[in-house]
Design an enzyme around this catalytic site. Structure first.
Site, short mmCIF file in Angstrom:
data_model
loop_
_atom_site.label_atom_id
_atom_site.label_comp_id
_atom_site.label_asym_id
_atom_site.label_seq_id
_atom_site.Cartn_x
_atom_site.Cartn_y
_atom_site.Cartn_z
N CYS A 120 19.56 25.16 -60.11
CA CYS A 120 19.07 25.78 -58.89
C CYS A 120 19.15 27.31 -59.03
O CYS A 120 18.36 27.90 -59.76
CB CYS A 120 19.84 25.26 -57.69
N HIS A 220 19.31 19.54 -58.08
CA HIS A 220 20.75 19.42 -58.28
C HIS A 220 21.08 18.10 -58.96
O HIS A 220 21.43 17.11 -58.30
CB HIS A 220 21.49 19.55 -56.94
N GLU A 222 23.66 17.27 -60.64
CA GLU A 222 25.09 16.94 -60.66
C GLU A 222 25.47 15.90 -59.62
O GLU A 222 26.52 15.25 -59.74
CB GLU A 222 25.93 18.21 -60.46
#
Length: 282
Positions: A120, A220, A222
């Site tokens: 990001c 994102h 993660e």
């Protein structure tokens, strides 16, 4: 889970906060906090790496000497003055010290040949550090409405298509569905930056740079668990050109010599006074 005796060390950046954010007693309201999102560390561990949280008070070049890879995490807008623009009505709070610190990490990673995953904001900073620019604001309600925080972070809400022959294509195939929490994106690619993925509305969602050692994604990953971007980073860190003996020697020196920071300038204290030390274009 990583074998801590041989797994690569992956540095994770965070953000700076203050004690009042966590309900500290009033005398400690202005206590400086380094804040890290657990999902990044968990993703590195799941991919076989050892996560290391990076304090903003340490000199970036010294940190990178002890690392095998880096994650530049999400967060605030990059200072638009770094790409020749000015803050606008939709610009978030700017953290110039963080910009300086993370730019220093990128420069050192480029010099030392270690891989970087930018997520990001991190993807945007890779582009800015290499001389590129950003779209200042992607209007909510238009296109894929990228910056509207209406969904849970694990909801995959729009498609990203990847160019054949790129890292992202090798990791995800021709396309994948992603989450979306960004109101900015890459505009003009920086030197050596290649756009490798776009949303259906044309917004840049993935980039590569530094001869394939830097990968940036606008979503994102993660939060999903087991995302291939983290496996790429750990694998690339293991295949780094840096000699294993050099990495081991550096780790031993930094672990046994607490004065290894002596004589270095702290970016968080010096960025306002001498930003050129950390924000020179890579």
């Amino acid at each position: 889970m990583a074998n801590f005796d041989s797994a690569p060390l992956i540095g994770l950046t965070g953000r700076r906060g203050a004690g009042h954010m966590l309900g500290f007693p009033e005398p400690f309201f202005d206590t400086a906090l380094d804040i890290y999102v657990s999902d990044y560390a968990r993703s590195v561990l799941d991919a076989g790496g050892v996560p290391v949280h990076l304090p903003m008070d340490a000199p970036p070049s010294r940190l990178v000497k002890s690392l095998d890879g880096i994650v530049i995490s999400g967060g605030e807008d990059v200072d638009p003055r770094l790409y020749g623009e000015v803050a606008g009505p939709k610009t978030s709070r700017i953290d110039r010290a963080r910009d300086a610190f993370e730019s220093g990490l990128l420069r050192a990673a480029l010099d030392q040949g270690i891989p970087v995953l930018g997520i990001c904001r991190g993807s945007q900073l890779i582009n800015v550090a290499l001389g590129g620019s950003l779209v200042a604001d992607l209007p909510a309600g238009q296109g894929e409405s990228h910056g509207l925080a209406a969904y849970h972070r694990t909801d995959r809400v729009h498609r990203v298509s990847f160019e054949p022959g790129t890292i992202a294509h090798a990791l995800y195939g021709a396309e994948t569905m992603v989450n979306s929490f960004h109101h900015q994106s890459v505009a003009r690619p920086g030197e050596g930056v290649t756009v490798t993925g776009r949303a259906d509305d044309g917004v840049v969602e993935a980039i590569e740079a530094a001869a394939g050692r830097f990968l940036g994604v606008q979503w994102h990953p993660e939060v999903f668990g087991g995302d291939p971007a983290f496996h790429w980073l750990v694998s690339a860190a293991q295949d780094s050109d840096r000699l294993p003996d050099e990495r081991v020697r550096t780790r031993v020196v930094t672990a046994t010599a607490p004065r290894f920071l002596a004589g270095d300038v702290s970016p968080s204290k010096d960025a306002e006074r001498n930003p050129e030390r950390y924000l020179d274009r890579i």
